[in-house]
Design a protein around this motif. Sequence first.
Motif, PDB file in Angstrom:
ATOM      1  N   VAL A  82      -0.242   8.862   8.411  1.00 18.38           N
ATOM      2  CA  VAL A  82       0.303   7.898   9.370  1.00 18.38           C
ATOM      3  C   VAL A  82       0.392   8.576  10.730  1.00 18.38           C
ATOM      4  N   PRO A  83       0.423   7.802  11.805  1.00 14.60           N
ATOM      5  CA  PRO A  83       0.523   8.419  13.130  1.00 14.60           C
ATOM      6  C   PRO A  83       1.912   8.978  13.440  1.00 14.60           C
ATOM      7  N   TYR A  84       2.947   8.483  12.761  1.00 13.82           N
ATOM      8  CA  TYR A  84       4.318   8.946  13.019  1.00 13.82           C
ATOM      9  C   TYR A  84       4.968   9.380  11.707  1.00 13.82           C
ATOM     10  N   PRO A  85       4.592  10.573  11.213  1.00 17.24           N
ATOM     11  CA  PRO A  85       5.158  11.049   9.942  1.00 17.24           C
ATOM     12  C   PRO A  85       6.686  11.083   9.991  1.00 17.24           C
ATOM     13  N   GLY A  86       7.281  10.699   8.863  1.00 20.72           N
ATOM     14  CA  GLY A  86       8.736  10.657   8.791  1.00 20.72           C
ATOM     15  C   GLY A  86       9.310   9.346   9.283  1.00 20.72           C
ATOM     16  N   HIS A  87       8.465   8.491   9.820  1.00 20.23           N
ATOM     17  CA  HIS A  87       8.903   7.182  10.312  1.00 20.23           C
ATOM     18  C   HIS A  87       8.066   6.078   9.664  1.00 20.23           C
ATOM     19  N   CYS A  88       6.743   6.085   9.917  1.00 20.63           N
ATOM     20  CA  CYS A  88       5.853   5.073   9.331  1.00 20.63           C
ATOM     21  C   CYS A  88       5.961   5.058   7.805  1.00 20.63           C
ATOM     22  N   ASP A  89       6.059   6.224   7.231  1.00 25.83           N
ATOM     23  CA  ASP A  89       5.978   6.364   5.774  1.00 25.83           C
ATOM     24  C   ASP A  89       7.302   6.131   5.049  1.00 25.83           C
ATOM     25  N   THR A  90       8.273   5.534   5.717  1.00 32.32           N
ATOM     26  CA  THR A  90       9.552   5.251   5.061  1.00 32.32           C
ATOM     27  C   THR A  90       9.681   3.789   4.619  1.00 32.32           C
ATOM     28  N   ILE A  91       8.714   2.947   4.934  1.00 32.88           N
ATOM     29  CA  ILE A  91       8.813   1.507   4.685  1.00 32.88           C
ATOM     30  C   ILE A  91       8.312   1.104   3.293  1.00 32.88           C
ATOM     31  N   ALA A  92       7.644   1.980   2.589  1.00 37.15           N
ATOM     32  CA  ALA A  92       7.013   1.634   1.313  1.00 37.15           C
ATOM     33  C   ALA A  92       7.936   0.884   0.333  1.00 37.15           C
ATOM     34  N   PRO A  93       9.180   1.313   0.116  1.00 37.40           N
ATOM     35  CA  PRO A  93      10.022   0.599  -0.851  1.00 37.40           C
ATOM     36  C   PRO A  93      10.254  -0.874  -0.505  1.00 37.40           C
ATOM     37  N   ASP A  94      10.205  -1.219   0.771  1.00 37.18           N
ATOM     38  CA  ASP A  94      10.420  -2.611   1.173  1.00 37.18           C
ATOM     39  C   ASP A  94       9.321  -3.530   0.656  1.00 37.18           C
ATOM     40  N   TYR A  95       8.107  -2.999   0.459  1.00 34.29           N
ATOM     41  CA  TYR A  95       7.013  -3.830  -0.032  1.00 34.29           C
ATOM     42  C   TYR A  95       7.265  -4.279  -1.466  1.00 34.29           C
ATOM     43  N   LYS A  96       7.798  -3.407  -2.283  1.00 32.38           N
ATOM     44  CA  LYS A  96       8.159  -3.810  -3.645  1.00 32.38           C
ATOM     45  C   LYS A  96       9.275  -4.855  -3.592  1.00 32.38           C
ATOM     46  N   GLN A  97      10.291  -4.567  -2.841  1.00 33.28           N
ATOM     47  CA  GLN A  97      11.454  -5.463  -2.759  1.00 33.28           C
ATOM     48  C   GLN A  97      11.063  -6.846  -2.241  1.00 33.28           C
ATOM     49  N   GLN A  98      10.192  -6.914  -1.256  1.00 34.93           N
ATOM     50  CA  GLN A  98       9.876  -8.186  -0.610  1.00 34.93           C
ATOM     51  C   GLN A  98       8.731  -8.960  -1.269  1.00 34.93           C
ATOM     52  N   LEU A  99       7.850  -8.285  -2.019  1.00 32.31           N
ATOM     53  CA  LEU A  99       6.673  -8.967  -2.570  1.00 32.31           C
ATOM     54  C   LEU A  99       6.833  -9.429  -4.016  1.00 32.31           C
ATOM     55  N   VAL A 100       7.626  -8.722  -4.806  1.00 29.45           N
ATOM     56  CA  VAL A 100       7.791  -9.115  -6.209  1.00 29.45           C
ATOM     57  C   VAL A 100       8.367 -10.525  -6.271  1.00 29.45           C
ATOM     58  N   GLY A 101       7.725 -11.365  -7.069  1.00 34.52           N
ATOM     59  CA  GLY A 101       8.144 -12.755  -7.232  1.00 34.52           C
ATOM     60  C   GLY A 101       7.297 -13.737  -6.449  1.00 34.52           C
ATOM     61  N   LEU A 102       6.583 -13.261  -5.419  1.00 34.41           N
ATOM     62  CA  LEU A 102       5.704 -14.161  -4.669  1.00 34.41           C
ATOM     63  C   LEU A 102       4.446 -14.449  -5.473  1.00 34.41           C
ATOM     64  N   ASN A 103       3.817 -15.570  -5.188  1.00 31.97           N
ATOM     65  CA  ASN A 103       2.569 -15.944  -5.844  1.00 31.97           C
ATOM     66  C   ASN A 103       1.456 -15.899  -4.805  1.00 31.97           C
ATOM     67  N   LEU A 104       0.355 -15.237  -5.141  1.00 35.92           N
ATOM     68  CA  LEU A 104      -0.744 -15.079  -4.192  1.00 35.92           C
ATOM     69  C   LEU A 104      -1.386 -16.404  -3.786  1.00 35.92           C
ATOM     70  N   MET A 105      -1.197 -17.457  -4.578  1.00 34.72           N
ATOM     71  CA  MET A 105      -1.838 -18.743  -4.291  1.00 34.72           C
ATOM     72  C   MET A 105      -0.869 -19.796  -3.766  1.00 34.72           C
ATOM     73  N   LYS A 106       0.386 -19.449  -3.609  1.00 36.74           N
ATOM     74  CA  LYS A 106       1.388 -20.437  -3.193  1.00 36.74           C
ATOM     75  C   LYS A 106       2.160 -19.949  -1.980  1.00 36.74           C
ATOM     76  N   GLY A 107       1.570 -20.119  -0.807  1.00 34.53           N
ATOM     77  CA  GLY A 107       2.254 -19.761   0.427  1.00 34.53           C
ATOM     78  C   GLY A 107       2.427 -18.271   0.646  1.00 34.53           C
ATOM     79  N   PHE A 108       1.593 -17.457   0.019  1.00 34.19           N
ATOM     80  CA  PHE A 108       1.766 -16.005   0.086  1.00 34.19           C
ATOM     81  C   PHE A 108       1.718 -15.479   1.515  1.00 34.19           C
ATOM     82  N   ARG A 109       0.699 -15.844   2.273  1.00 36.69           N
ATOM     83  CA  ARG A 109       0.563 -15.297   3.627  1.00 36.69           C
ATOM     84  C   ARG A 109       1.741 -15.703   4.512  1.00 36.69           C
TER      85      ARG A 109
END
Length: 194
Positions: A82-109
């Motif tokens: 990442v261009p800003y080590p220690g900053h950019c690379d801290t967001i990964a856990p949010d992707y699990k928290q925010q994406l689980v339960g969504l459906n790729l074919m039902k309003g995903f984007r």
Amino acid sequence: MSLSTPVTRRALRHTRAIAVQAYARDDGLWDIDAHITDIKPHDTMLASGPRAGGAPLHDLYLRLTVDLQLTIVDAEAVSDAVPYPGHCDTIAPDYKQQLVGLNLMKGFRHELKQRLAGTAGCTHLTELAQILPTAAVQAFANDVWSTNDAAAETQGVPRQKPFQLDKCHALRTDGGAVAQFYPRWVAKAAPGSA
């Protein structure tokens, strides 16, 4: 057919590569693994310091685990460069928290943008996630979902409109490709509407 020959000499300044692989798992779920890299062929001075030519500015991974209805049951993000080590690379856990339960074919984007756009996420991981619905559809085509109307009928499958019809300009039910390859699904003009 490829792109036309450039009209002038050019110098490569940046390469972005995106790769997506889909895997059927032994437990009946699917993993959709996506990877994005940004690489400059020359040394670059970033705000965080120098980056050698050929070394990735971004080297990011996103895995979505989905069921056969394309509902996300697990997600994992990894930021190896990442261009800003220690900053950019801290967001990964949010992707699990925010994406689980969504459906790729039902309003995903739309939901993805609501949950992880701007400062709520990583621009590059969120952009990468946006292409996963169509990648998953391609993975499921002819493996989970039949795309061949004639094959479905010979296998005794009920006559259901193939999922891909009316999803792009080539497969319009009032168009030539549907008339040629899916003739029973051609949209008929209403009586008296000529």
